[in-house]
Design an enzyme around this catalytic site. Structure first.
Site, PDB file in Angstrom:
ATOM      1  NE  ARG A 181      -2.552  -1.689  14.264  1.00  0.00           N
ATOM      2  CZ  ARG A 181      -2.046  -0.512  13.878  1.00  0.00           C
ATOM      3  NH1 ARG A 181      -0.737  -0.397  13.640  1.00  0.00           N
ATOM      4  NH2 ARG A 181      -2.816   0.547  13.726  1.00  0.00           N
ATOM      5  CD  GLU A 200       1.934  -2.319  19.874  1.00  0.00           C
ATOM      6  OE1 GLU A 200       1.306  -1.247  19.996  1.00  0.00           O
ATOM      7  OE2 GLU A 200       2.260  -2.761  18.780  1.00  0.00           O
ATOM      8  CG  HIS A 233       2.632   1.073  17.557  1.00  0.00           C
ATOM      9  ND1 HIS A 233       1.563   0.224  17.557  1.00  0.00           N
ATOM     10  CD2 HIS A 233       2.513   1.784  16.407  1.00  0.00           C
ATOM     11  CE1 HIS A 233       0.824   0.414  16.475  1.00  0.00           C
ATOM     12  NE2 HIS A 233       1.399   1.373  15.756  1.00  0.00           N
ATOM     13  CB  ILE A 234       8.057   5.119  17.739  1.00  0.00           C
ATOM     14  CG1 ILE A 234       9.188   4.223  17.173  1.00  0.00           C
ATOM     15  CG2 ILE A 234       8.023   5.040  19.259  1.00  0.00           C
ATOM     16  CD1 ILE A 234      10.590   4.678  17.584  1.00  0.00           C
ATOM     17  N   GLY A 235       5.964   4.273  14.853  1.00  0.00           N
ATOM     18  CA  GLY A 235       5.923   4.522  13.400  1.00  0.00           C
ATOM     19  C   GLY A 235       5.515   5.935  13.023  1.00  0.00           C
ATOM     20  CB  ILE A 283       3.278   2.218   4.686  1.00  0.00           C
ATOM     21  CG1 ILE A 283       2.320   3.179   5.383  1.00  0.00           C
ATOM     22  CG2 ILE A 283       4.569   2.081   5.505  1.00  0.00           C
ATOM     23  CD1 ILE A 283       1.779   2.677   6.718  1.00  0.00           C
ATOM     24  CB  ILE A 297       6.710  -1.161  10.304  1.00  0.00           C
ATOM     25  CG1 ILE A 297       6.465  -1.474   8.820  1.00  0.00           C
ATOM     26  CG2 ILE A 297       8.195  -1.115  10.620  1.00  0.00           C
ATOM     27  CD1 ILE A 297       6.949  -0.364   7.870  1.00  0.00           C
ATOM     28  N   GLY A 338       0.864  -1.182   0.000  1.00  0.00           N
ATOM     29  CA  GLY A 338       0.000   0.000   0.000  1.00  0.00           C
ATOM     30  C   GLY A 338       0.897   1.227   0.000  1.00  0.00           C
TER      31      GLY A 338
HETATM   32  O1  LIG Z   1      -1.275   4.735  11.663  1.00  0.00           O
HETATM   33  C1  LIG Z   1      -1.277   3.686  12.307  1.00  0.00           C
HETATM   34  O2  LIG Z   1      -2.204   2.888  12.258  1.00  0.00           O
HETATM   35  C2  LIG Z   1      -0.149   3.333  13.149  1.00  0.00           C
HETATM   36  O3  LIG Z   1      -0.088   2.276  13.692  1.00  0.00           O
HETATM   37  C3  LIG Z   1       0.971   4.239  13.320  1.00  0.00           C
HETATM   38  O4  LIG Z   1       2.175   3.565  13.642  1.00  0.00           O
END
Ligand SMILES: O=C(O)C(=O)CO
Length: 336
Positions: A252, A281, A300-302, A170, A250, A168
């Site tokens: 879930r 988490e 979970h710092i994406g 990302i 990155i 997608g």
């Molecule tokens: O945008 C989201 O769903 C996230 O998990 C960010 O890391």
């Protein structure tokens, strides 16, 4: 913050929008409140609970940030004029879409705002794992270190094969970055990308996920969590990977069978893992994954950047205003 929507409902009282809270670990950033207040009359959950009788008919939308407020049947039943739940973030696995839409309420998310920062975290984890960055930091700060041992070596990502599962927005941004690192890129996705998109990033489509797993030096997971992707990577899939390969997650935590992952890492089935997401988490402090040298875990710092959070708020506001103004909705999530 940019006021790109231009959609506030002119001449009318601002629509009331329910939020969890302002500030704190999970609340809305204080610096975003002024922007939100230009468009909405914000009502915190605390205010709502204190004054339900007066407020319940006024609330038109719920702004969900960091999975809060929790949307349960009781809350949905108590808001007769609710039109839209604007999720700040792309993943909506914490929302019961079927239940919400059965109330005639729309759900929106923010796929554009999160893509750069989440792709960056994917690259950061891949590089950190390949070059043993966390171990290196520990070495540098250890009072006993004079020099790293000459056989203390990482590997390069340049010319290695990256398999991206989930192409997608990302996944595609990860591919763009990986191309700049001269990586060979394979990808698997429900729908194949257009040929010109594949060419732009030099990515080869693997219809069969097993081919990607067998060939990749780094496997990066970038799918949404759905019943189909739950435990997508289990014992069988890990055993297909190279013993020198690294798994990067990155998206879930529940996309990976975590017990199978622990076993694979303990037994040298794969070399390493780099995880921005786990389940639960955070992990319990005594969890085996937290004790392994070949595992890097971030909490979970994406999207934990100034820019991503600002854009997520802006994108969520645009979505909510579009629904409330009966305009085309930029990012509506439709239950499958
Ligand atoms: O945008 C989201 O769903 C996230 O998990 C960010 O890391």
């Amino acid at each position: 913050m940019a006021d790109s929507s231009g959609l506030s409902i002119m001449g009318e009282e601002l629509p009331s929008v329910l939020i969890s809270e302002i500030g704190g670990t999970f609340g809305i950033l204080e610096s975003h409140v002024e922007f939100l207040k230009k468009h909405f009359n914000l009502i915190t959950m605390k205010e709502f609970h204190k004054n339900k009788e007066e407020l319940h008919e006024r609330i038109k939308s719920i702004f969900v940030f960091e999975r809060r407020p929790v949307i349960d049947p009781e809350l949905l039943e108590s808001l007769p004029n609710l039109k839209v739940i604007g999720n700040s973030g792309v993943g909506v696995n914490h929302l019961n879409l079927k239940l919400i839409t059965s109330f005639g309420v729309k759900v929106t998310n923010t796929p554009h705002a999160v893509s750069d920062s989440t792709a960056d975290i994917g690259m950061a984890l891949m590089l950190a794992s390949a070059r043993r960055l966390v171990e290196g930091c520990c070495l540098a700060t250890s009072p006993d270190t004079t020099h790293f041992a000459v056989n203390w070596l990482g590997v390069e990502v340049s010319r290695a094969t990256l398999g991206i599962i989930g192409m997608g927005s990302i996944g595609y941004k990860v591919a763009k970055r990986a191309k700049a690192f001269d990586m060979k890129i394979l990808y698997h996705n429900r729908n194949r990308r257009k040929e010109e998109e594949e060419q732009e990033v030099g990515a080869t489509y693997c219809k069969n996920i097993d081919d990607l797993l067998q060939q990749s030096d780094f496997v990066m997971l970038v799918v949404s969590l759905t019943p189909e992707t739950h435990n997508l990577i289990g014992k069988r899939e890990l055993e297909l990977m190279k013993p020198t390969a690294t798994l990067i997650n990155i998206c879930r935590g529940a996309v990976v069978d975590q017990d199978a992952l622990v076993e694979a890492l303990q037994n040298g089935v794969i070399k390493a893992a780099a995880l921005d997401v786990t389940y639960p988490e955070p992990l319990p402090r005594n969890h085996l994954l937290l004790q392994m040298k070949n595992v890097i875990i971030t909490p979970h710092i994406g999207t934990a950047t100034v820019q991503a959070l600002r854009m997520m708020t802006e994108e969520a506001v645009e979505n909510i205003l579009a629904v409330l103004n009966d305009l085309p909705i930029p990012s509506e999530v439709i239950p499958k």
